[in-house]
Design a protein around this motif. Sequence first.
Motif, PDB file in Angstrom:
ATOM      1  N   MET A 154       0.804  -1.210   0.000  1.00  0.00           N
ATOM      2  CA  MET A 154       0.000   0.000   0.000  1.00  0.00           C
ATOM      3  C   MET A 154       0.844   1.269   0.000  1.00  0.00           C
ATOM      4  O   MET A 154       0.364   2.345  -0.375  1.00  0.00           O
ATOM      5  N   MET A 155       2.088   1.152   0.401  1.00  0.00           N
ATOM      6  CA  MET A 155       2.983   2.314   0.366  1.00  0.00           C
ATOM      7  C   MET A 155       3.164   2.811  -1.062  1.00  0.00           C
ATOM      8  O   MET A 155       3.398   3.997  -1.290  1.00  0.00           O
ATOM      9  N   ASP A 156       3.048   1.909  -2.040  1.00  0.00           N
ATOM     10  CA  ASP A 156       3.185   2.314  -3.443  1.00  0.00           C
ATOM     11  C   ASP A 156       2.078   3.284  -3.856  1.00  0.00           C
ATOM     12  O   ASP A 156       2.231   4.015  -4.839  1.00  0.00           O
ATOM     13  N   PHE A 157       0.975   3.273  -3.118  1.00  0.00           N
ATOM     14  CA  PHE A 157      -0.149   4.153  -3.421  1.00  0.00           C
ATOM     15  C   PHE A 157      -0.264   5.306  -2.420  1.00  0.00           C
ATOM     16  O   PHE A 157      -1.262   6.035  -2.428  1.00  0.00           O
ATOM     17  N   ASP A 158       0.753   5.457  -1.561  1.00  0.00           N
ATOM     18  CA  ASP A 158       0.730   6.478  -0.500  1.00  0.00           C
ATOM     19  C   ASP A 158      -0.532   6.347   0.354  1.00  0.00           C
ATOM     20  O   ASP A 158      -1.138   7.352   0.760  1.00  0.00           O
ATOM     21  N   ALA A 159      -0.935   5.117   0.620  1.00  0.00           N
ATOM     22  CA  ALA A 159      -2.168   4.867   1.359  1.00  0.00           C
ATOM     23  C   ALA A 159      -1.890   4.746   2.851  1.00  0.00           C
ATOM     24  O   ALA A 159      -0.824   4.302   3.272  1.00  0.00           O
ATOM     25  N   GLU A 160      -2.890   5.155   3.640  1.00  0.00           N
ATOM     26  CA  GLU A 160      -2.854   4.973   5.087  1.00  0.00           C
ATOM     27  C   GLU A 160      -3.641   3.708   5.437  1.00  0.00           C
ATOM     28  O   GLU A 160      -4.681   3.438   4.836  1.00  0.00           O
ATOM     29  N   ILE A 161      -3.134   2.953   6.420  1.00  0.00           N
ATOM     30  CA  ILE A 161      -3.741   1.677   6.776  1.00  0.00           C
ATOM     31  C   ILE A 161      -4.161   1.693   8.245  1.00  0.00           C
ATOM     32  O   ILE A 161      -3.430   2.174   9.112  1.00  0.00           O
ATOM     33  N   ASP A 162      -5.356   1.170   8.494  1.00  0.00           N
ATOM     34  CA  ASP A 162      -5.818   0.937   9.862  1.00  0.00           C
ATOM     35  C   ASP A 162      -6.493  -0.429   9.862  1.00  0.00           C
ATOM     36  O   ASP A 162      -7.191  -0.775   8.899  1.00  0.00           O
ATOM     37  N   ALA A 163      -6.286  -1.222  10.901  1.00  0.00           N
ATOM     38  CA  ALA A 163      -6.815  -2.584  10.891  1.00  0.00           C
ATOM     39  C   ALA A 163      -7.201  -3.040  12.288  1.00  0.00           C
ATOM     40  O   ALA A 163      -6.638  -2.590  13.289  1.00  0.00           O
ATOM     41  N   ASP A 164      -8.210  -3.916  12.311  1.00  0.00           N
ATOM     42  CA  ASP A 164      -8.525  -4.640  13.532  1.00  0.00           C
ATOM     43  C   ASP A 164      -8.527  -6.125  13.184  1.00  0.00           C
ATOM     44  O   ASP A 164      -7.988  -6.519  12.141  1.00  0.00           O
ATOM     45  N   GLU A 165      -9.118  -6.962  14.002  1.00  0.00           N
ATOM     46  CA  GLU A 165      -9.061  -8.398  13.761  1.00  0.00           C
ATOM     47  C   GLU A 165      -9.903  -8.826  12.572  1.00  0.00           C
ATOM     48  O   GLU A 165      -9.692  -9.909  12.020  1.00  0.00           O
ATOM     49  N   GLU A 166     -10.874  -8.001  12.157  1.00  0.00           N
ATOM     50  CA  GLU A 166     -11.791  -8.410  11.097  1.00  0.00           C
ATOM     51  C   GLU A 166     -11.639  -7.635   9.798  1.00  0.00           C
ATOM     52  O   GLU A 166     -11.933  -8.170   8.726  1.00  0.00           O
ATOM     53  N   GLU A 167     -11.175  -6.384   9.877  1.00  0.00           N
ATOM     54  CA  GLU A 167     -11.163  -5.541   8.688  1.00  0.00           C
ATOM     55  C   GLU A 167      -9.868  -4.745   8.579  1.00  0.00           C
ATOM     56  O   GLU A 167      -9.196  -4.473   9.575  1.00  0.00           O
ATOM     57  N   ILE A 168      -9.567  -4.380   7.346  1.00  0.00           N
ATOM     58  CA  ILE A 168      -8.454  -3.482   7.057  1.00  0.00           C
ATOM     59  C   ILE A 168      -9.037  -2.270   6.320  1.00  0.00           C
ATOM     60  O   ILE A 168      -9.746  -2.428   5.333  1.00  0.00           O
TER      61      ILE A 168
END
Length: 243
Positions: A154-168
């Motif tokens: 996702m760094m290739d798209f300059d994206a921010e990531i947040d995740a829990d046990e079920e979803e990203i």
Amino acid sequence: MGRAFEYRKARIFKRNAYMARTFTRIGKEITMAAKAGGPDPAQNSKLRLLIQTARNENMPKDNIDRAIKRAFEKDQSDYKEMVYEGRGPHGIAIMIEAATDNNQRTVANVRSYFNKFGGSLGTSGMLDFLFDHKCIFTVARTAEIDMEEFELSMMDFDAEIDADEEEIIVMAEFQAFGPIQKFLEDNKYEIKSFKMDRIPKELKALNDEQRAEVNLLLDKINDDEDVTNVYHNMEEPAEDVEE
């Protein structure tokens, strides 16, 4: 029956209103996507994502099918997406997305709401700099996903990531929508939903009375059948009632 019952009843009505607005918004977006790229989800990537988003929101299949068919009805030939910008009470910035077959009608309605509730409709582009325009994907998290590898991709798209046990949650500039969707689909990630969002760069704090004045305007705008999304930079109060 007491305050607890009244509270639960209010919550039910609020949920029903939310569902109605959500179905209306997604339905219009499905219609626009089908009109722009055709009715076949296999050949129309945006339509494919919107259908999945609709399913994730428990939108009935009949509603989805009607929204697709609506794109090819004669009275939808001039159906267009519009963005309106204005200032609400106390200087709150408001951006409105609409899908309309009659821009003169819609802009007149929107202007009347601003005038009635102490605001003013502005010109296109006047508030765009106050918001970040983002695309947001919700991806199902499975045991097979290597989060470190996913985040690097996702760094290739300059994206921010947040995740829990079920979803990203993947959030990036709206221009990255197409490339991110292609990457996720090509690599067999399950996209549960997506949306475009306008996120205020700074929030403006108001007192309870001032917020109530702004909310009168926001509620009126949201009730308009042509409006699909409303964004603002008013700071929301912390939830003071437990679920």
